[in-house]
Write an enzyme that holds these catalytic residues in place. Structure first.
Site, PDB file in Angstrom:
ATOM      1  N   ASP A  82       0.840  -1.202   0.000  1.00 22.39           N
ATOM      2  CA  ASP A  82       0.000   0.000   0.000  1.00 22.39           C
ATOM      3  C   ASP A  82       0.882   1.263   0.000  1.00 22.39           C
ATOM      4  O   ASP A  82       1.952   1.274   0.620  1.00 22.39           O
ATOM      5  CB  ASP A  82      -0.864  -0.054   1.284  1.00 22.39           C
ATOM      6  CG  ASP A  82      -2.023   0.915   1.285  1.00 22.39           C
ATOM      7  OD1 ASP A  82      -2.458   1.319   0.201  1.00 22.39           O
ATOM      8  OD2 ASP A  82      -2.487   1.262   2.394  1.00 22.39           O
ATOM      9  N   GLU A 134      -2.532   6.559  -7.694  1.00 24.73           N
ATOM     10  CA  GLU A 134      -3.522   7.482  -7.103  1.00 24.73           C
ATOM     11  C   GLU A 134      -3.521   8.805  -7.861  1.00 24.73           C
ATOM     12  O   GLU A 134      -2.470   9.331  -8.222  1.00 24.73           O
ATOM     13  CB  GLU A 134      -3.171   7.728  -5.628  1.00 24.73           C
ATOM     14  CG  GLU A 134      -4.116   8.712  -4.935  1.00 24.73           C
ATOM     15  CD  GLU A 134      -3.856   8.790  -3.427  1.00 24.73           C
ATOM     16  OE1 GLU A 134      -3.682   7.743  -2.785  1.00 24.73           O
ATOM     17  OE2 GLU A 134      -3.825   9.932  -2.904  1.00 24.73           O
ATOM     18  N   GLY A 181      -8.135   7.335   8.145  1.00 24.76           N
ATOM     19  CA  GLY A 181      -8.395   7.583   9.570  1.00 24.76           C
ATOM     20  C   GLY A 181      -9.889   7.696   9.835  1.00 24.76           C
ATOM     21  O   GLY A 181     -10.710   7.494   8.943  1.00 24.76           O
ATOM     22  N   HIS A 208     -10.081   4.559  -1.160  1.00 20.78           N
ATOM     23  CA  HIS A 208      -9.195   4.668   0.010  1.00 20.78           C
ATOM     24  C   HIS A 208      -9.986   5.252   1.172  1.00 20.78           C
ATOM     25  O   HIS A 208     -11.052   5.837   0.987  1.00 20.78           O
ATOM     26  CB  HIS A 208      -7.984   5.556  -0.322  1.00 20.78           C
ATOM     27  CG  HIS A 208      -6.899   4.798  -1.022  1.00 20.78           C
ATOM     28  ND1 HIS A 208      -5.695   4.514  -0.429  1.00 20.78           N
ATOM     29  CD2 HIS A 208      -6.869   4.222  -2.249  1.00 20.78           C
ATOM     30  CE1 HIS A 208      -4.961   3.816  -1.274  1.00 20.78           C
ATOM     31  NE2 HIS A 208      -5.643   3.624  -2.383  1.00 20.78           N
ATOM     32  N   GLY A 209      -9.437   5.085   2.386  1.00 27.21           N
ATOM     33  CA  GLY A 209     -10.101   5.661   3.559  1.00 27.21           C
ATOM     34  C   GLY A 209     -11.416   4.968   3.857  1.00 27.21           C
ATOM     35  O   GLY A 209     -12.421   5.605   4.187  1.00 27.21           O
ATOM     36  N   ASN A 230     -10.257  -0.046   0.721  1.00 28.77           N
ATOM     37  CA  ASN A 230      -9.165  -0.205   1.691  1.00 28.77           C
ATOM     38  C   ASN A 230      -9.651   0.072   3.107  1.00 28.77           C
ATOM     39  O   ASN A 230     -10.270   1.113   3.360  1.00 28.77           O
ATOM     40  CB  ASN A 230      -8.051   0.803   1.401  1.00 28.77           C
ATOM     41  CG  ASN A 230      -7.260   0.463   0.157  1.00 28.77           C
ATOM     42  OD1 ASN A 230      -7.552  -0.511  -0.521  1.00 28.77           O
ATOM     43  ND2 ASN A 230      -6.262   1.273  -0.141  1.00 28.77           N
ATOM     44  N   VAL A 231      -9.345  -0.843   4.022  1.00 30.32           N
ATOM     45  CA  VAL A 231      -9.706  -0.641   5.427  1.00 30.32           C
ATOM     46  C   VAL A 231      -8.470  -0.861   6.289  1.00 30.32           C
ATOM     47  O   VAL A 231      -7.890  -1.951   6.289  1.00 30.32           O
ATOM     48  CB  VAL A 231     -10.831  -1.608   5.864  1.00 30.32           C
ATOM     49  CG1 VAL A 231     -11.079  -1.508   7.366  1.00 30.32           C
ATOM     50  CG2 VAL A 231     -12.112  -1.324   5.108  1.00 30.32           C
ATOM     51  N   SER A 232      -8.076   0.164   7.007  1.00 30.09           N
ATOM     52  CA  SER A 232      -6.924   0.053   7.894  1.00 30.09           C
ATOM     53  C   SER A 232      -7.306   0.413   9.332  1.00 30.09           C
ATOM     54  O   SER A 232      -7.282  -0.418  10.235  1.00 30.09           O
ATOM     55  CB  SER A 232      -5.799   0.982   7.398  1.00 30.09           C
ATOM     56  OG  SER A 232      -4.738   0.978   8.305  1.00 30.09           O
ATOM     57  N   THR A 233      -7.682   1.682   9.537  1.00 25.50           N
ATOM     58  CA  THR A 233      -7.851   2.193  10.905  1.00 25.50           C
ATOM     59  C   THR A 233      -8.847   1.373  11.734  1.00 25.50           C
ATOM     60  O   THR A 233      -8.554   1.028  12.879  1.00 25.50           O
ATOM     61  CB  THR A 233      -8.318   3.668  10.847  1.00 25.50           C
ATOM     62  OG1 THR A 233      -7.402   4.375  10.020  1.00 25.50           O
ATOM     63  CG2 THR A 233      -8.358   4.287  12.218  1.00 25.50           C
TER      64      THR A 233
END
Ligand code: 13P
Length: 303
Positions: A82, A134, A181, A208-209, A230-233
């Protein structure tokens, strides 16, 4: 079945109108949370790491662990790098066995973004590796890439079309109002812009986000052509909160198997809820058949 390039699964998802979730993992336990979630739902999945995690865990160990999970769970699984700004790290990860990479040159002017993306395409087009780029600038913090609200910039639809024509990049992440975030209010997603980009670009688009976007907004983004979310936080927070809770309840219970098992289960449930939300639960057999039938035939010959 081993790790696969994400290009065929994302193309199939865009064509069929559902999404595939790419989860940022920060530990091998988190990788297994996501892989087990995919196995329990029979869903295709993308595991992704930032450059920070590559440095922390090592590309070879990440690839070996992800490969073992793909072989164990028999769901279409890709391993993606990423937000990478460094060509050397991209090459290192491709050499180690990553099946997808993001060259993030969005902080540069349009022409330079094209030049840097083409450098990666020059390598990836000869091998079975997906490339993501991007356009515009997604706000928020991801690893060491920080974009303030003031600097966040939405992608220009005509530039998205030109970018694809001049790079042939197979997946594009246009900034459309989401941020990395957790949001303080609701995100200001520009659905008309997504629709316009999707009308000009056939390639799968990347959202994203993906953390904490209202569910109806996620569904609308997917319906308009966003094939990867996309999943992070949210995953990282759920995992860490479970460990924090363990120590608040039982400060002297120091057995990692107890608190890690709990955190892993919580992260797995969160991953499952995101897969159900984007509509990829149960899609693994169809994806194997339509997008990877040769790989799976080879795989069964080897068993
Ligand atoms: P979130 O941290 O908002 O989930 O965003 C993840 C992301 O887009 C990674 O590239």
């Amino acid at each position: 079945m081993t790790l696969v390039s994400s290009t065929p699964m994302l193309k199939e998802a865009r064509k069929s109108g559902y999404g595939i979730v790419a989860f940022n993992i920060h530990s091998f336990d988190m990788l297994y949370s996501v892989a087990e979630a995919a196995a329990e739902l029979d869903a295709p999945v993308i595991i992704q790491t930032t450059v920070g995690t590559v440095q922390n865990l090592g590309p070879d160990s990440i690839v070996k662990t992800a490969r073992a999970a793909a072989e164990k769970f028999h769901v279409p699984m890709a391993l993606h790098l990423d937000h990478c700004t460094d060509l050397d790290v991209i090459i290192q990860c491709i050499r180690a066995g990553y099946t997808s990479v993001m060259i993030d040159a969005s902080m540069h002017p349009f022409e330079e973004n094209i030049r840097l993306t083409n450098q990666v395409m020059d390598i990836a087009k000869y091998i079975d590796v997906n490339v993501e780029a991007e356009l515009g600038k997604v706000g928020g913090v991801e690893d060491n890439i920080v974009v303030s609200d003031k600097d966040a910039e939405k992608a220009v639809p005509a530039e998205c079309k030109e970018f694809i024509e001049r790079t042939s990049v197979p997946t594009l992440a246009p900034a459309i109002g989401t941020a990395h975030g957790i949001y303080s209010g609701d995100p200001d997603i520009d659905f008309d812009r997504i629709a316009e980009i999707a009308s000009l670009v056939d390639e799968p688009l990347v959202l994203h986000g993906g953390s904490a976007i209202p569910e109806d907004d996620v569904k609308q983004c997917i319906a308009l052509g966003m094939a990867k979310m996309n999943v992070s936080t949210e995953l990282k927070n759920a995992y860490s909160e479970a460990i924090k809770e363990h120590f608040l309840e039982a400060p002297d219970s120091l057995d990692p198997r107890k608190y890690l098992a709990k955190a892993k289960d919580v992260a797995k449930e969160l991953a499952k809820s995101k897969m159900i939300l984007v509509g990829c639960a149960g899609k693994a057999p169809e994806i194997k058949e339509k997008a990877y039938s040769n790989e799976y035939k080879l795989d069964s010959l080897q068993v």
